[in-house]
Design a protein around this motif. Structure first.
Motif, PDB file in Angstrom:
ATOM      1  N   ARG A 133      53.786  17.442 -31.341  1.00 18.45           N
ATOM      2  CA  ARG A 133      53.373  19.204 -31.467  1.00 18.45           C
ATOM      3  C   ARG A 133      52.087  19.267 -31.895  1.00 18.45           C
ATOM      4  O   ARG A 133      51.566  19.958 -31.686  1.00 18.45           O
ATOM      5  CB  ARG A 133      54.373  19.634 -32.373  1.00 18.45           C
ATOM      6  CG  ARG A 133      55.830  19.828 -32.141  1.00 18.45           C
ATOM      7  CD  ARG A 133      56.676  20.716 -32.969  1.00 18.45           C
ATOM      8  NE  ARG A 133      56.311  21.882 -32.539  1.00 18.45           N
ATOM      9  CZ  ARG A 133      56.862  22.998 -33.487  1.00 18.45           C
ATOM     10  NH1 ARG A 133      57.557  22.814 -34.322  1.00 18.45           N
ATOM     11  NH2 ARG A 133      56.429  24.491 -33.241  1.00 18.45           N
ATOM     12  N   VAL A 134      51.505  18.044 -32.152  1.00 22.96           N
ATOM     13  CA  VAL A 134      50.008  17.972 -32.485  1.00 22.96           C
ATOM     14  C   VAL A 134      49.123  17.572 -31.260  1.00 22.96           C
ATOM     15  O   VAL A 134      49.471  16.804 -30.591  1.00 22.96           O
ATOM     16  CB  VAL A 134      49.592  17.115 -33.767  1.00 22.96           C
ATOM     17  CG1 VAL A 134      48.229  17.253 -34.100  1.00 22.96           C
ATOM     18  CG2 VAL A 134      50.487  17.565 -34.804  1.00 22.96           C
ATOM     19  N   GLY A 192      53.847  20.145 -41.320  1.00 28.54           N
ATOM     20  CA  GLY A 192      54.059  21.357 -40.348  1.00 28.54           C
ATOM     21  C   GLY A 192      52.705  22.006 -39.792  1.00 28.54           C
ATOM     22  O   GLY A 192      52.524  22.993 -39.300  1.00 28.54           O
ATOM     23  N   ALA A 250      50.387  16.944 -40.818  1.00 28.21           N
ATOM     24  CA  ALA A 250      51.222  16.972 -39.452  1.00 28.21           C
ATOM     25  C   ALA A 250      52.900  17.078 -40.195  1.00 28.21           C
ATOM     26  O   ALA A 250      53.726  17.902 -39.821  1.00 28.21           O
ATOM     27  CB  ALA A 250      51.103  15.870 -38.787  1.00 28.21           C
ATOM     28  N   GLU A 251      53.203  16.188 -41.131  1.00 33.38           N
ATOM     29  CA  GLU A 251      54.676  16.391 -41.733  1.00 33.38           C
ATOM     30  C   GLU A 251      54.939  17.310 -42.396  1.00 33.38           C
ATOM     31  O   GLU A 251      55.989  17.869 -42.220  1.00 33.38           O
ATOM     32  CB  GLU A 251      54.653  15.058 -42.527  1.00 33.38           C
ATOM     33  CG  GLU A 251      55.865  14.845 -43.422  1.00 33.38           C
ATOM     34  CD  GLU A 251      57.029  14.251 -42.286  1.00 33.38           C
ATOM     35  OE1 GLU A 251      58.299  14.475 -42.499  1.00 33.38           O
ATOM     36  OE2 GLU A 251      56.677  13.738 -41.392  1.00 33.38           O
ATOM     37  N   TYR A 292      53.847  12.743 -33.671  1.00 29.58           N
ATOM     38  CA  TYR A 292      53.901  14.230 -33.894  1.00 29.58           C
ATOM     39  C   TYR A 292      53.623  14.834 -32.740  1.00 29.58           C
ATOM     40  O   TYR A 292      52.293  15.342 -32.599  1.00 29.58           O
ATOM     41  CB  TYR A 292      52.912  14.724 -35.294  1.00 29.58           C
ATOM     42  CG  TYR A 292      53.393  14.042 -36.427  1.00 29.58           C
ATOM     43  CD1 TYR A 292      54.568  14.488 -37.285  1.00 29.58           C
ATOM     44  CD2 TYR A 292      52.766  13.098 -37.058  1.00 29.58           C
ATOM     45  CE1 TYR A 292      54.880  14.152 -38.425  1.00 29.58           C
ATOM     46  CE2 TYR A 292      53.006  12.420 -38.231  1.00 29.58           C
ATOM     47  CZ  TYR A 292      54.261  13.114 -38.894  1.00 29.58           C
ATOM     48  OH  TYR A 292      54.653  12.597 -40.256  1.00 29.58           O
ATOM     49  N   ASP A 329      51.213  21.967 -36.220  1.00 28.64           N
ATOM     50  CA  ASP A 329      52.005  22.088 -35.297  1.00 28.64           C
ATOM     51  C   ASP A 329      51.207  23.139 -34.214  1.00 28.64           C
ATOM     52  O   ASP A 329      50.684  24.160 -34.714  1.00 28.64           O
ATOM     53  CB  ASP A 329      53.077  22.948 -35.694  1.00 28.64           C
ATOM     54  CG  ASP A 329      54.153  21.950 -36.386  1.00 28.64           C
ATOM     55  OD1 ASP A 329      53.867  20.685 -36.202  1.00 28.64           O
ATOM     56  OD2 ASP A 329      55.235  22.146 -36.706  1.00 28.64           O
ATOM     57  N   GLY A 330      50.956  22.649 -33.199  1.00 30.46           N
ATOM     58  CA  GLY A 330      50.194  23.469 -32.052  1.00 30.46           C
ATOM     59  C   GLY A 330      48.882  23.449 -32.136  1.00 30.46           C
ATOM     60  O   GLY A 330      48.195  24.224 -31.451  1.00 30.46           O
TER      61      GLY A 330
END
Length: 329
Positions: free
Chosen positions: A145-146, A122, A119-120, A143, A125-126
């Motif tokens: 966006r996760v 990226g 997650a860090e 996070y 994301d999504g």
């Protein structure tokens, strides 16, 4: 069926100080065991410097080399977890390495708290992602966006796969072997390692189900205390509202705001946990457990267990009951 070739056969497991030992060794055993049954994986454990790393248990493990020894194209990059995930995501060199390796890989995967590292970087994301049930809320908060799902043993979203806690990395790795080499090879590996090829049920059967937010309103606290004191009592919305000294409608609103669930759902959760304890620690029949926990009948208990835990009461008891009474004298 297409088989991995070239860089696609390379499985890279990223090791770093504080990593959970089984997050690393579980997948290593799956992929290397698969090689005995016709697979052709090139399994590499890498660390940032190529040196040994100290795991969470204190055991030191070696690395096959530094990242510079890897081919340009990679098959699978797997990121294990660390109990102190905040330290892992604060390691800029680790995040930079995972970012680079993920961009070069056909597939990216994580085990347990390794999801925080992805997650860090990226990578999540999504995407829908799993992690250990105890860390799911933290991952979602850190996070946003996760799309975190704390129930499955592992989740696949496109070329990214994430798994639950520790031993779930074995489940995930078996699924990747099956994708690459077919079900028969994966079954052979599962038999050799004496594990489920597909673990029945999700994480709910292992988790501490009752983790509601601490209520501030005294009416909600009174209602929760009454339910936990006697799960088998008749807890209708009307009787709960009466014990809380508020209207049924107001109690519904208070519970959703302060506990995050409806009163009826809370009652069911308390009863499920009571039944889990009785099944694991007691000797009563499933019918007796159902009555003591407030379900009324074994059929009602079975339906709720199947829906919430993914297993029957009988299977749950076989899986989690104390072994003290079964020891050879």
């Amino acid at each position: 069926m297409a088989r991995p070739s070239g860089g696609g056969r390379t499985v890279v497991i990223v090791a770093f100080d504080g990593v959970q030992l089984l997050d690393v060794t579980g997948p290593v055993e799956v992929f290397t065991t698969a090689n005995h049954y016709g697979a052709d994986y090139d399994v590499r454990v890498v660390s940032l410097t190529g040196d040994t790393v100290a795991t969470s248990s204190g055991l030191v493990i070696g690395a096959d080399g530094a990242p510079g020894t890897l081919p340009r194209r990679l098959g699978t990059v797997l990121v294990p977890g660390r109990r102190n995930w905040r330290s892992a995501v604060a390691d800029n060199d680790l995040i930079a390495l995972v970012t680079d390796l993920s961009a070069r890989a056909k597939r990216v995967a994580s085990v347990c708290a390794g999801a925080f590292v992805l997650a860090e970087a990226g990578v999540l994301d999504g995407r829908r992602a799993a992690t250990h049930w105890e860390l799911a809320a933290q991952l979602a908060a850190a996070y946003p966006r996760v799309r975190v799902d704390g129930h499955p043993v592992f989740v696949r979203d496109g070329h990214v796969a994430t798994s639950a806690g520790i031993t779930a990395g074995i489940d995930l790795s078996l699924s990747l072997v099956e994708e690459d080499w077919g079900a028969e090879v994966a079954r052979d590996v599962a038999r050799q390692l004496v594990v489920f090829m597909a673990r029945p049920g999700g994480q709910a059967q292992f988790s501490a189900r009752l983790a509601p937010r601490e209520p501030r309103h005294p009416a909600v606290r009174r209602v929760m205390d009454r339910v936990t004191a006697d799960p088998a009592e008749c807890h209708t919305l009307a009787t709960l509202a009466d014990s809380g000294g508020v209207s049924a409608r107001h109690l519904e609103r208070l519970f959703r705001t302060e506990v995050g669930m409806a009163p009826g759902r809370y009652v069911e959760s308390v009863r499920v946990e009571a039944a889990q304890t009785l099944l694991a620690d007691g000797t009563g029949t499933v019918e007796e457990v159902a009555r003591q926990a407030g379900f009324g009948s074994s059929e009602s208990l079975r339906r709720v267990f199947q829906h919430t835990l993914g297993v029957s009461p009988t299977v749950y008891r076989a899986r989690f009951r104390s072994t003290l009474g079964d020891r050879t004298r």
